[in-house]
Design a protein around this motif. Structure first.
Motif, PDB file in Angstrom:
ATOM      1  N   GLY A  65      -1.209   4.369   4.043  1.00 34.26           N
ATOM      2  CA  GLY A  65      -1.730   3.362   3.125  1.00 34.26           C
ATOM      3  C   GLY A  65      -3.014   2.769   3.660  1.00 34.26           C
ATOM      4  O   GLY A  65      -3.939   2.472   2.910  1.00 34.26           O
ATOM      5  N   LEU A 108       0.818  -1.212   0.000  1.00 31.48           N
ATOM      6  CA  LEU A 108       0.000   0.000   0.000  1.00 31.48           C
ATOM      7  C   LEU A 108       0.854   1.267   0.000  1.00 31.48           C
ATOM      8  O   LEU A 108       0.359   2.364  -0.230  1.00 31.48           O
ATOM      9  N   ARG A 133      -2.638   2.175  -7.040  1.00 30.19           N
ATOM     10  CA  ARG A 133      -2.415   2.893  -5.782  1.00 30.19           C
ATOM     11  C   ARG A 133      -1.650   4.195  -6.016  1.00 30.19           C
ATOM     12  O   ARG A 133      -1.927   5.209  -5.367  1.00 30.19           O
TER      13      ARG A 133
END
Length: 347
Positions: free
Chosen positions: A217, A26, A306
């Motif tokens: 994250g 993340l 992401r």
């Protein structure tokens, strides 16, 4: 976007801080968020990171401004390529066990849990990749203040490695267990592993008008202690302290000189501060479902998604027309938040 604003709009901030948490894969969200900040002309001069956030922080602090985004992208592309052939399923099972037992072991100050036999990325490969993307001479020059956090596994104490007091190297970056399955790191005969830094690290810095970007994250629900990131509750605690210091300062301004001269009053007024803080808190994942899989998913598509989310959320946050406004007179901290791509009203 901030790049459309005059440069003087940032001039009131003496410190521009960036706080990066953990979250394994993340962390690509943090890299994309920084890329958007860089394009907007927002360059931190104080950075704190732990776990995968320590890697991103070291790359940023250890690069020339025009190289930072390129080196972040290089790290994440290489990490994705090298991790792709490894089994995320075995690491995910280890993470499930560590989530249930690891923190309890630390609280009881027992020996650390054993590392995963199938790390997401080989320790040697990760160290080499950090060496390729981080200039430690630049970090240790002190041009950008860098604070890296980890947990001492023997004592359970949080430890901060600071380039203002330490000569930082790859071990200090790896001490916070950047990637799932990584083994503890020995520094000065002490074992370190696990995340241990948040916006509260700013309390150790001298008072200064601060703009802080705290980028997670993952953060659990708005209330409670769920999840890996503790940023939200740390912000709340910090606000109480800063608001109180600001109120003490305002009260001191209204006291007559004779009262201010009294010893007890002087001691109280010494805690006052007129410095203010604006916090932009960005959170990628707010849903704990299948979190371990997300943290170990280094596929190119997931990394790209992401990264793009981080860029988008920075745009959402900076587009808010009040984000540079100073806090109210009685407040030391104002918070703007973007969670899962959705902006909340200023708090």
């Amino acid at each position: 976007m901030a790049r459309g604003r005059p440069e003087k709009s940032l001039a009131r901030f003496e410190r521009i801080a960036l706080v990066l948490s953990g979250g394994g894969a993340l962390g690509a969200y943090q890299a994309g968020a920084y890329a958007a900040l860089e394009r907007s002309g927002v360059r931190p001069n104080w950075i704190a990171g732990t776990a995968i956030g320590a890697v991103n922080a070291a790359i940023i602090a250890g690069s020339l401004p025009h190289e930072r985004t390129l080196r972040l992208r290089r790290f994440w592309q290489e990490a994705s390529r090298r991790a792709r052939g490894r089994s995320a399923r075995a690491v995910g099972a280890w993470l499930e066990k560590k989530t249930a037992r690891g923190l309890a072991l630390l609280r009881r100050r027992t020996d650390p849990p054993p590392p995963s036999p199938r790390p997401v990325l080989d320790a040697g490969e990760l160290r080499a990749l950090i060496g390729e993307t981080v200039d430690f001479d630049r970090i240790n020059s002190g041009a950008v203040r860098l604070v890296l956090g980890a947990v001492n596994l023997a004592t359970g104490a949080e430890t901060f490695f600071d380039n203002d007091r330490h000569v930082l190297g790859p071990d200090h970056v790896l001490a916070g267990t950047p990637l799932p399955g990584a083994a503890p790191i020995a520094i000065d005969r002490q074992l370190y592993g696990g995340g241990a830094v948040s916006v509260s690290a700013l309390d150790n810095a001298r008072p200064a008008d601060t703009l802080c970007f705290a980028i997670d994250g993952y953060d659990g629900g708005p209330a409670g202690y769920g999840g890996i990131s503790r940023t939200r509750r740390e912000i709340a605690a910090m606000r109480r302290v800063h608001d109180l210091r600001r109120m003490i300062g305002l009260l001191g301004e209204r006291l007559p000189p004779a009262a201010r001269a009294e010893a007890d009053v002087r001691k109280c007024l010494a805690e006052a501060s007129n410095a203010t803080m604006t916090v932009m808190h960005l959170v990628h994942e707010v849903d704990p479902v299948d979190l371990t899989r997300k943290m170990t998913d280094f596929s190119p598509a997931a990394i790209a998604r992401r990264w793009k989310a981080g860029e988008s959320d920075v745009g959402t946050g900076l587009a808010h027309r009040h984000w540079l406004a100073p806090p109210p007179r009685l407040a030391g901290v104002v918070v703007h938040e973007v969670r899962g791509g959705m902006a909340a009203p200023p708090d």
